[in-house]
Design an enzyme around this catalytic site. Structure first.
Site, PDB file in Angstrom:
ATOM      1  N   ARG A  96       0.837  -1.198   0.000  1.00 15.33           N
ATOM      2  CA  ARG A  96       0.000   0.000   0.000  1.00 15.33           C
ATOM      3  C   ARG A  96       0.873   1.250   0.000  1.00 15.33           C
ATOM      4  O   ARG A  96       0.514   2.271  -0.582  1.00 15.33           O
ATOM      5  CB  ARG A  96      -0.929  -0.025   1.208  1.00 15.33           C
ATOM      6  CG  ARG A  96      -1.945  -1.163   1.140  1.00 15.33           C
ATOM      7  CD  ARG A  96      -2.791  -1.197   2.372  1.00 15.33           C
ATOM      8  NE  ARG A  96      -3.779  -2.281   2.343  1.00 15.33           N
ATOM      9  CZ  ARG A  96      -3.608  -3.461   2.927  1.00 15.33           C
ATOM     10  NH1 ARG A  96      -2.491  -3.726   3.554  1.00 15.33           N
ATOM     11  NH2 ARG A  96      -4.569  -4.371   2.881  1.00 15.33           N
ATOM     12  N   ASP A 152      -9.680  -4.502   8.424  1.00 16.58           N
ATOM     13  CA  ASP A 152      -8.795  -5.474   9.082  1.00 16.58           C
ATOM     14  C   ASP A 152      -9.461  -6.003  10.357  1.00 16.58           C
ATOM     15  O   ASP A 152      -9.401  -7.194  10.670  1.00 16.58           O
ATOM     16  CB  ASP A 152      -7.460  -4.805   9.436  1.00 16.58           C
ATOM     17  CG  ASP A 152      -6.982  -3.916   8.312  1.00 16.58           C
ATOM     18  OD1 ASP A 152      -6.027  -4.269   7.625  1.00 16.58           O
ATOM     19  OD2 ASP A 152      -7.610  -2.853   8.089  1.00 16.58           O
ATOM     20  N   ARG A 194     -12.110  -8.405   9.351  1.00 10.85           N
ATOM     21  CA  ARG A 194     -11.512  -9.703   8.971  1.00 10.85           C
ATOM     22  C   ARG A 194     -11.117 -10.482  10.227  1.00 10.85           C
ATOM     23  O   ARG A 194     -11.301 -11.705  10.315  1.00 10.85           O
ATOM     24  CB  ARG A 194     -10.263  -9.455   8.103  1.00 10.85           C
ATOM     25  CG  ARG A 194     -10.609  -8.976   6.706  1.00 10.85           C
ATOM     26  CD  ARG A 194      -9.379  -8.482   5.942  1.00 10.85           C
ATOM     27  NE  ARG A 194      -9.720  -8.209   4.550  1.00 10.85           N
ATOM     28  CZ  ARG A 194      -9.032  -7.388   3.764  1.00 10.85           C
ATOM     29  NH1 ARG A 194      -7.970  -6.738   4.227  1.00 10.85           N
ATOM     30  NH2 ARG A 194      -9.391  -7.218   2.516  1.00 10.85           N
ATOM     31  N   HIS A 233      -2.991   0.765   8.249  1.00 10.08           N
ATOM     32  CA  HIS A 233      -3.731  -0.204   7.435  1.00 10.08           C
ATOM     33  C   HIS A 233      -2.692  -0.737   6.442  1.00 10.08           C
ATOM     34  O   HIS A 233      -2.497  -0.192   5.366  1.00 10.08           O
ATOM     35  CB  HIS A 233      -4.897   0.472   6.706  1.00 10.08           C
ATOM     36  CG  HIS A 233      -5.536  -0.406   5.665  1.00 10.08           C
ATOM     37  ND1 HIS A 233      -6.063  -1.639   5.956  1.00 10.08           N
ATOM     38  CD2 HIS A 233      -5.722  -0.236   4.333  1.00 10.08           C
ATOM     39  CE1 HIS A 233      -6.541  -2.180   4.855  1.00 10.08           C
ATOM     40  NE2 HIS A 233      -6.337  -1.355   3.857  1.00 10.08           N
TER      41      HIS A 233
HETATM   42  P1  NAD Z   1     -10.238   1.111  -9.387  1.00  9.79           P
HETATM   43  O1  NAD Z   1      -9.065   1.335 -10.269  1.00  9.79           O
HETATM   44  O2  NAD Z   1     -11.234   0.068  -9.733  1.00  9.79           O
HETATM   45  O3  NAD Z   1     -11.036   2.477  -9.200  1.00  9.79           O
HETATM   46  C1  NAD Z   1     -10.427   3.703  -9.027  1.00  9.79           C
HETATM   47  C2  NAD Z   1     -11.323   4.722  -9.678  1.00  9.79           C
HETATM   48  O4  NAD Z   1     -10.749   6.007  -9.435  1.00  9.79           O
HETATM   49  C3  NAD Z   1     -11.419   4.550 -11.204  1.00  9.79           C
HETATM   50  O5  NAD Z   1     -12.785   4.485 -11.586  1.00  9.79           O
HETATM   51  C4  NAD Z   1     -10.722   5.788 -11.756  1.00  9.79           C
HETATM   52  O6  NAD Z   1     -11.289   6.247 -12.964  1.00  9.79           O
HETATM   53  C5  NAD Z   1     -10.948   6.779 -10.603  1.00  9.79           C
HETATM   54  N1  NAD Z   1     -10.015   7.912 -10.618  1.00  9.79           N
HETATM   55  C6  NAD Z   1      -8.674   7.891 -10.826  1.00  9.79           C
HETATM   56  N2  NAD Z   1      -8.192   9.143 -10.778  1.00  9.79           N
HETATM   57  C7  NAD Z   1      -9.240   9.965 -10.509  1.00  9.79           C
HETATM   58  C8  NAD Z   1      -9.381  11.369 -10.365  1.00  9.79           C
HETATM   59  N3  NAD Z   1      -8.336  12.175 -10.447  1.00  9.79           N
HETATM   60  N4  NAD Z   1     -10.600  11.858 -10.112  1.00  9.79           N
HETATM   61  C9  NAD Z   1     -11.689  11.047 -10.015  1.00  9.79           C
HETATM   62  N5  NAD Z   1     -11.613   9.719 -10.174  1.00  9.79           N
HETATM   63  C10 NAD Z   1     -10.406   9.176 -10.412  1.00  9.79           C
HETATM   64  O7  NAD Z   1      -9.634   0.837  -7.923  1.00  9.79           O
HETATM   65  P2  NAD Z   1     -10.405   0.167  -6.697  1.00  9.79           P
HETATM   66  O8  NAD Z   1     -10.137  -1.285  -6.709  1.00  9.79           O
HETATM   67  O9  NAD Z   1     -11.789   0.679  -6.651  1.00  9.79           O
HETATM   68  O10 NAD Z   1      -9.563   0.764  -5.477  1.00  9.79           O
HETATM   69  C11 NAD Z   1      -9.657   2.134  -5.155  1.00  9.79           C
HETATM   70  C12 NAD Z   1      -8.769   2.442  -3.959  1.00  9.79           C
HETATM   71  O11 NAD Z   1      -9.287   1.796  -2.791  1.00  9.79           O
HETATM   72  C13 NAD Z   1      -7.330   1.909  -4.128  1.00  9.79           C
HETATM   73  O12 NAD Z   1      -6.422   2.866  -3.635  1.00  9.79           O
HETATM   74  C14 NAD Z   1      -7.319   0.679  -3.229  1.00  9.79           C
HETATM   75  O13 NAD Z   1      -6.023   0.345  -2.789  1.00  9.79           O
HETATM   76  C15 NAD Z   1      -8.219   1.146  -2.125  1.00  9.79           C
HETATM   77  N6  NAD Z   1      -8.737   0.102  -1.250  1.00  9.79           N
HETATM   78  C16 NAD Z   1      -8.792   0.405   0.063  1.00  9.79           C
HETATM   79  C17 NAD Z   1      -9.223  -0.519   0.987  1.00  9.79           C
HETATM   80  C18 NAD Z   1      -9.239  -0.146   2.434  1.00  9.79           C
HETATM   81  O14 NAD Z   1      -9.425  -1.014   3.335  1.00  9.79           O
HETATM   82  N7  NAD Z   1      -9.044   1.097   2.779  1.00  9.79           N
HETATM   83  C19 NAD Z   1      -9.637  -1.786   0.542  1.00  9.79           C
HETATM   84  C20 NAD Z   1      -9.623  -2.063  -0.823  1.00  9.79           C
HETATM   85  C21 NAD Z   1      -9.146  -1.114  -1.723  1.00  9.79           C
END
Ligand code: NAD
Length: 316
Positions: free
Chosen positions: A91, A151, A154, A178
């Protein structure tokens, strides 16, 4: 006069964002949901698709594809935009990429006149929550990261499976980053008010190593899922909906989120996963657990790792 209704603005309609929108709609938690994404056709398509589910939803939600000006009247802006982890990527590897994306996004949101609460899920979530706080200028209480919410879920799920008890009756926290340095708070884990030490006393098949394995499976869950299906999204989406409900319904619920520490746990000027009381004003209070000496050391290590990254990005 028109009655004010709850509005959630979702920035990023990717895997996590669209799963969140779907779960939010199914639970009928907000009256308005606006989807914003740099990929306009994805957000527009999602809005159309979700609207077609409205006849089956528990209550009416107005859903549309919008732009940053729609954030002006939002109570909550949820950010799931940005790059996600590729196989083998930590991450923290995402930090530079996503903090650049975030600067632009936060400037646009604040230019709309937004004055609500931010909820951040994009990784590395603790560092990006700090970035949102810095870039937005909002009070620290109104900037919340999803932290170790997932987490902890889980952890509770796996402990529930192991002890064959409903996960909702298992109370145990994962705190810290995280990410790879997070830690389990064994000293305050309980099932129905009974400490784990007490609970395991009469369990003949119980082995301490099993608990260690459970924690490793929690810590590495994202890697295991990403190896199999490329991304994780349902669990975090449901966690974000839980947080949204706690905020919009002024619940005063205790959830493990990334919150600003101002001396609690011996740390300052950092966002990190800890249990906190969450309500309509954001973070009401950080819950300070009385950690064991070993837990204190591990928590400090986790905070130090995060601080290093924050210093790099914010030139502190
Ligand atoms: P993804 O690539 O499917 O979606 C990201 C979206 O962001 C896309 O639709 C993209 O077009 C959009 N995007 C990118 N730049 C942008 C901008 N400048 N303005 C507006 N939209 C923009 O990714 P995902 O699988 O949905 O994951 C998203 C984030 O969530 C990642 O950073 C991932 O690591 C995180 N995540 C966090 C947790 C958590 O527990 N916090 C868990 C899973 C995923």
């Amino acid at each position: 006069m028109l009655k004010r209704v709850n509005r959630v603005a979702l920035i990023g309609a990717g895997f996590v964002g669209s799963s969140y929108a779907f779960a939010l709609l199914n639970q009928g938690i907000t009256e308005e949901l606006v989807l914003i994404d740099v990929n306009k056709s994805k957000a527009e398509g999602d809005a159309m698709d979700l609207n077609h589910g409205l006849p089956f939803a528990p209550s009416r939600t107005k859903i549309w594809y919008g732009d940053y000006s729609d954030c002006k009247y939002a109570d909550l802006v949820v950010i799931t935009a940005g790059a996600n982890q590729k196989p083998g990527e930590t991450r923290l590897d995402l930090v530079e990429k996503n903090s650049r994306i975030f600067k632009g996004i936060i400037e646009e949101i604040m230019a709309s006149g937004f004055d609500g609460i931010f909820l951040v899920a994009t990784n590395p979530v603790d560092i990006l929550t700090y970035a949102v706080w810095k870039y937005s200028g909002l009070p620290k209480e109104r900037v919340i990261g999803s932290g170790t919410l997932l987490d902890t879920a889980r952890f509770r799920f796996l402990l529930g499976e192991y002890f064959d008890v409903d996960t909702r009756n298992v109370h145990a926290y994962i705190i810290g980053e995280h990410g790879d340095t997070e830690l389990p708070v064994w000293s305050h884990a309980d099932i129905a008010g009974t400490s784990l030490t007490e609970w395991t006393k009469n369990k003949a098949s119980f082995k301490q190593e099993d608990l260690d394995t459970i924690f490793l499976n929690v810590r590495d869950a994202a890697y295991h899922i990403i190896e199999r299906k490329g991304a994780t999204y349902y669990g975090i989406a449901m966690g974000l909906v839980r947080l949204t409900k706690a905020i919009l319904e002024n619940e005063n619920s205790v959830l493990t989120v990334s919150a600003y520490l101002d001396g609690q746990y011996g740390h300052k000027d950092i966002f990190i996963g800890i249990p906190a009381i969450v309500n309509r004003n954001g973070i009401k209070k950080v819950v300070e657990l009385d950690l064991s000496e070993e837990e204190k050391l591990k928590f400090s290590h986790s905070a130090d790792i995060l601080k290093k990254s924050m210093d790099l990005i914010f030139n502190k």
